[in-house]
Design an enzyme around this catalytic site. Structure first.
Site, PDB file in Angstrom:
ATOM      1  N   ARG A 113     131.725   9.297  61.228  1.00 46.68           N
ATOM      2  CA  ARG A 113     132.004   8.621  59.940  1.00 46.68           C
ATOM      3  C   ARG A 113     130.767   8.471  59.069  1.00 46.68           C
ATOM      4  O   ARG A 113     130.696   7.633  58.192  1.00 46.68           O
ATOM      5  CB  ARG A 113     132.659   7.261  60.143  1.00 46.68           C
ATOM      6  CG  ARG A 113     134.003   7.339  60.838  1.00 46.68           C
ATOM      7  CD  ARG A 113     134.873   6.165  60.470  1.00 46.68           C
ATOM      8  NE  ARG A 113     136.200   6.343  61.015  1.00 46.68           N
ATOM      9  CZ  ARG A 113     136.563   5.923  62.217  1.00 46.68           C
ATOM     10  NH1 ARG A 113     135.698   5.305  62.987  1.00 46.68           N
ATOM     11  NH2 ARG A 113     137.786   6.117  62.632  1.00 46.68           N
ATOM     12  N   LYS A 135     126.800  16.043  46.174  1.00 46.86           N
ATOM     13  CA  LYS A 135     128.060  16.788  46.332  1.00 46.86           C
ATOM     14  C   LYS A 135     127.915  17.687  47.546  1.00 46.86           C
ATOM     15  O   LYS A 135     126.962  18.473  47.640  1.00 46.86           O
ATOM     16  CB  LYS A 135     128.322  17.662  45.108  1.00 46.86           C
ATOM     17  CG  LYS A 135     129.137  17.016  44.038  1.00 46.86           C
ATOM     18  CD  LYS A 135     129.568  18.067  43.033  1.00 46.86           C
ATOM     19  CE  LYS A 135     130.316  17.464  41.899  1.00 46.86           C
ATOM     20  NZ  LYS A 135     130.703  18.471  40.894  1.00 46.86           N
ATOM     21  N   GLU A 177     120.968  28.045  37.075  1.00 50.50           N
ATOM     22  CA  GLU A 177     121.209  26.592  37.020  1.00 50.50           C
ATOM     23  C   GLU A 177     120.169  25.902  36.125  1.00 50.50           C
ATOM     24  O   GLU A 177     120.452  24.849  35.548  1.00 50.50           O
ATOM     25  CB  GLU A 177     121.233  25.977  38.428  1.00 50.50           C
ATOM     26  CG  GLU A 177     122.362  26.474  39.345  1.00 50.50           C
ATOM     27  CD  GLU A 177     123.784  26.010  38.967  1.00 50.50           C
ATOM     28  OE1 GLU A 177     123.984  25.446  37.883  1.00 50.50           O
ATOM     29  OE2 GLU A 177     124.714  26.266  39.777  1.00 50.50           O
ATOM     30  N   LYS A 218     119.371  15.799  35.883  1.00 47.84           N
ATOM     31  CA  LYS A 218     120.506  15.646  36.803  1.00 47.84           C
ATOM     32  C   LYS A 218     120.597  14.214  37.334  1.00 47.84           C
ATOM     33  O   LYS A 218     121.691  13.644  37.438  1.00 47.84           O
ATOM     34  CB  LYS A 218     120.434  16.654  37.958  1.00 47.84           C
ATOM     35  CG  LYS A 218     121.687  16.588  38.820  1.00 47.84           C
ATOM     36  CD  LYS A 218     122.066  17.848  39.525  1.00 47.84           C
ATOM     37  CE  LYS A 218     123.377  17.667  40.278  1.00 47.84           C
ATOM     38  NZ  LYS A 218     123.706  18.772  41.161  1.00 47.84           N
ATOM     39  N   GLU A 228     131.909  11.801  39.432  1.00 50.18           N
ATOM     40  CA  GLU A 228     132.580  12.625  38.416  1.00 50.18           C
ATOM     41  C   GLU A 228     133.881  11.973  37.962  1.00 50.18           C
ATOM     42  O   GLU A 228     134.912  12.627  37.833  1.00 50.18           O
ATOM     43  CB  GLU A 228     132.845  14.024  38.984  1.00 50.18           C
ATOM     44  CG  GLU A 228     132.694  15.126  37.962  1.00 50.18           C
ATOM     45  CD  GLU A 228     132.641  16.519  38.574  1.00 50.18           C
ATOM     46  OE1 GLU A 228     131.562  16.923  39.010  1.00 50.18           O
ATOM     47  OE2 GLU A 228     133.684  17.165  38.634  1.00 50.18           O
ATOM     48  N   ARG A 233     129.471  13.616  34.340  1.00 57.09           N
ATOM     49  CA  ARG A 233     129.009  14.554  35.364  1.00 57.09           C
ATOM     50  C   ARG A 233     129.683  15.928  35.216  1.00 57.09           C
ATOM     51  O   ARG A 233     129.117  16.951  35.620  1.00 57.09           O
ATOM     52  CB  ARG A 233     129.257  13.969  36.766  1.00 57.09           C
ATOM     53  CG  ARG A 233     128.620  14.826  37.841  1.00 57.09           C
ATOM     54  CD  ARG A 233     128.444  14.165  39.161  1.00 57.09           C
ATOM     55  NE  ARG A 233     127.786  15.102  40.060  1.00 57.09           N
ATOM     56  CZ  ARG A 233     127.326  14.821  41.244  1.00 57.09           C
ATOM     57  NH1 ARG A 233     127.403  13.612  41.715  1.00 57.09           N
ATOM     58  NH2 ARG A 233     126.751  15.743  41.983  1.00 57.09           N
ATOM     59  N   ASN A 237     129.215  21.211  35.039  1.00 58.33           N
ATOM     60  CA  ASN A 237     130.041  22.384  35.354  1.00 58.33           C
ATOM     61  C   ASN A 237     130.038  23.408  34.226  1.00 58.33           C
ATOM     62  O   ASN A 237     130.834  24.346  34.228  1.00 58.33           O
ATOM     63  CB  ASN A 237     131.487  21.951  35.633  1.00 58.33           C
ATOM     64  CG  ASN A 237     131.592  21.186  36.930  1.00 58.33           C
ATOM     65  OD1 ASN A 237     131.064  21.629  37.946  1.00 58.33           O
ATOM     66  ND2 ASN A 237     132.246  20.029  36.909  1.00 58.33           N
ATOM     67  N   HIS A 240     130.718  27.107  34.686  1.00 58.47           N
ATOM     68  CA  HIS A 240     131.150  27.280  36.074  1.00 58.47           C
ATOM     69  C   HIS A 240     132.617  27.680  36.243  1.00 58.47           C
ATOM     70  O   HIS A 240     132.983  28.175  37.312  1.00 58.47           O
ATOM     71  CB  HIS A 240     130.866  26.013  36.889  1.00 58.47           C
ATOM     72  CG  HIS A 240     129.436  25.938  37.344  1.00 58.47           C
ATOM     73  ND1 HIS A 240     128.378  25.877  36.467  1.00 58.47           N
ATOM     74  CD2 HIS A 240     128.883  25.933  38.593  1.00 58.47           C
ATOM     75  CE1 HIS A 240     127.243  25.820  37.161  1.00 58.47           C
ATOM     76  NE2 HIS A 240     127.519  25.862  38.446  1.00 58.47           N
ATOM     77  N   HIS A 244     132.828  30.508  38.891  1.00 59.13           N
ATOM     78  CA  HIS A 244     133.557  30.382  40.160  1.00 59.13           C
ATOM     79  C   HIS A 244     134.691  31.400  40.235  1.00 59.13           C
ATOM     80  O   HIS A 244     134.935  31.999  41.291  1.00 59.13           O
ATOM     81  CB  HIS A 244     134.113  28.964  40.339  1.00 59.13           C
ATOM     82  CG  HIS A 244     133.065  27.971  40.734  1.00 59.13           C
ATOM     83  ND1 HIS A 244     133.272  26.616  40.712  1.00 59.13           N
ATOM     84  CD2 HIS A 244     131.795  28.127  41.193  1.00 59.13           C
ATOM     85  CE1 HIS A 244     132.172  25.984  41.116  1.00 59.13           C
ATOM     86  NE2 HIS A 244     131.266  26.875  41.407  1.00 59.13           N
ATOM     87  N   HIS A 257     125.033  33.069  43.302  1.00 57.21           N
ATOM     88  CA  HIS A 257     125.769  32.037  42.566  1.00 57.21           C
ATOM     89  C   HIS A 257     125.217  31.869  41.135  1.00 57.21           C
ATOM     90  O   HIS A 257     125.959  31.868  40.158  1.00 57.21           O
ATOM     91  CB  HIS A 257     125.680  30.703  43.328  1.00 57.21           C
ATOM     92  CG  HIS A 257     126.327  29.562  42.616  1.00 57.21           C
ATOM     93  ND1 HIS A 257     127.693  29.442  42.478  1.00 57.21           N
ATOM     94  CD2 HIS A 257     125.794  28.500  41.965  1.00 57.21           C
ATOM     95  CE1 HIS A 257     127.967  28.345  41.789  1.00 57.21           C
ATOM     96  NE2 HIS A 257     126.841  27.758  41.461  1.00 57.21           N
TER      97      HIS A 257
END
Ligand code: NAD
Length: 351
Positions: A113, A135, A177, A218, A228, A233, A237, A240, A244, A257
């Site tokens: 956990r 993330k 990025e 950031k 988000e 936030r 993206n 993206h 993606h 990427h």
């Protein structure tokens, strides 16, 4: 050496940026039982350094590349930690690029956990982006980042010396990025545009400055919108949705990427233009920077499958495809398009 605080509700932490600072890890880990998660390429290059800084750590090595962000590798790592009897006071040290960081962070968030983890990003992309903000994720059935968590690290150690061994492809990826972040901050955009040639050659002083500035941008965004929940936030993206979609279409090959991000930003600027949402002079400056980094005008990859894959994007709502487009220097905006409209646009862009 500079330290930037990321203030989050769940946990606040420092991102330390500098050169020759990997030794700090010894102190950060302290007496805790630790597991270093790294990939085969990074381990081949830095085995001796890892062993000398963290001699008592167990080491779990994944294959280098996006395919390690998978449920099989995740469960192998969890089983490894069970076998090594890592308890809740244990700590994971992720030494690698975004793949290692996302995978190790996810494992840390679910093992018993949740146990602590430290990010030690070794790619430019991971130093300016993926190691910050908590993330974590793995891909499932070709769905990028299909399962994951928001789980902040104990700290992030960005040692720019790791970048000395990066291949050119990975430098371009990091620039993807960096340019995305620069789209969200006017001063950074001007700085990156002015220093691009030196940045491409990884001039140490310029790289350190850019890493710090990207981390600050950031950190500011993440502090305001850790999970988000609102549009703040979501700005990260930018580019993206197409990136993606193309990555999935091409099965994460053959580009990195950040290269897909650059192509995504280039064409999302084009879409912004078609929708009359972008300042023309800014669009030209932005696209010229991308052409400069890639060495040529990029092409969209995957034509009809782009929209099909964009339909699976996690930002979508009510059947509309969400894109975060550049609109002006330092400014981005969300547009939501019906599938048919994006299909028409992509068809025109592919002509
Ligand atoms: P990566 O982790 O696959 O690393 C790229 C390549 O560089 C690999 O082959 C790796 O072995 C090699 N490498 C790493 N460090 C090196 C070094 N110092 N010297 C030489 N080679 C080295 O890829 P990446 O570009 O770092 O990260 C991409 C991943 O990050 C994607 O999965 C993406 O989804 C994720 N990402 C996550 C976030 C986030 O907020 N969590 C943000 C952006 C991207």
């Amino acid at each position: 050496m500079d330290s930037i605080n990321v203030e989050c509700r769940s946990r606040s932490y420092d991102v330390i940026v500098g050169s020759g600072i990997e030794d700090m890890l010894f102190e950060l880990v302290g007496e805790k039982e630790s597991v270093v998660v790294t990939d085969s390429e990074v381990y081949a290059l830095y085995k001796d350094r890892i062993k000398s800084v963290l001699p008592a750590s167990e080491v779990f090595i994944v294959r280098s590349g996006e395919r390690s962000k998978s449920e099989n590798v995740l469960f192998d790592l969890i089983e490894f930690m069970i076998e090594k009897e890592i308890d809740r006071s244990g700590i994971i040290v992720a030494i690698g690029g975004g793949v290692v960081g996302d995978l190790a962070g996810f494992a840390a968030s679910i093992y018993l956990r949740g146990i602590e983890y430290i990010q030690v990003p070794t790619t430019l992309l991971a130093q300016v982006d993926s190691s910050i903000g908590g993330k974590t994720a793995i891909n499932v059935d070709n769905v990028k980042n299909a399962i994951g968590t928001f789980y902040q690290p104990k700290s992030v150690v960005c040692d720019v010396d790791f970048l000395d061994t990066l291949e050119e492809k990975e430098i371009i990826s990091g620039l993807g990025e960096i340019i995305k972040t620069a789209c969200l901050d006017e001063e950074l955009f001007e700085y990156v545009e002015e220093k691009l040639e030196k940045l491409k050659k990884l001039d140490k002083e310029i790289v350190m400055e850019v890493v710090e500035r990207c981390v600050k941008v950031k950190a500011e965004i993440v502090s305001q919108d850790e999970r988000e929940n609102c549009s703040i936030r979501n700005q990260l993206n930018l580019g993206h949705t197409l990136a993606h979609a193309m990555e999935i279409t091409a099965k994460f090959m053959p580009k990195s990427h950040g290269e897909y991000v650059l192509i995504g930003i280039y064409y999302e600027a084009e879409i912004a233009d078609m929708l009359e949402r972008i300042d023309t002079e800014y669009k030209i400056r932005l696209q010229n920077m991308i052409i400069d980094v890639l060495g040529e005008k990029p092409e969209l990859i995957g034509d009809d499958r782009i929209v099909e894959n964009a339909m699976k994007d996690k930002k979508n709502h009510d059947g509309l495809i969400s894109l975060i487009i550049p609109v002006d220097i330092g400014e981005a905006s969300e547009v939501r398009l019906p599938e048919e409209q994006l299909e028409d646009i992509i068809e025109k862009l592919c002509d």
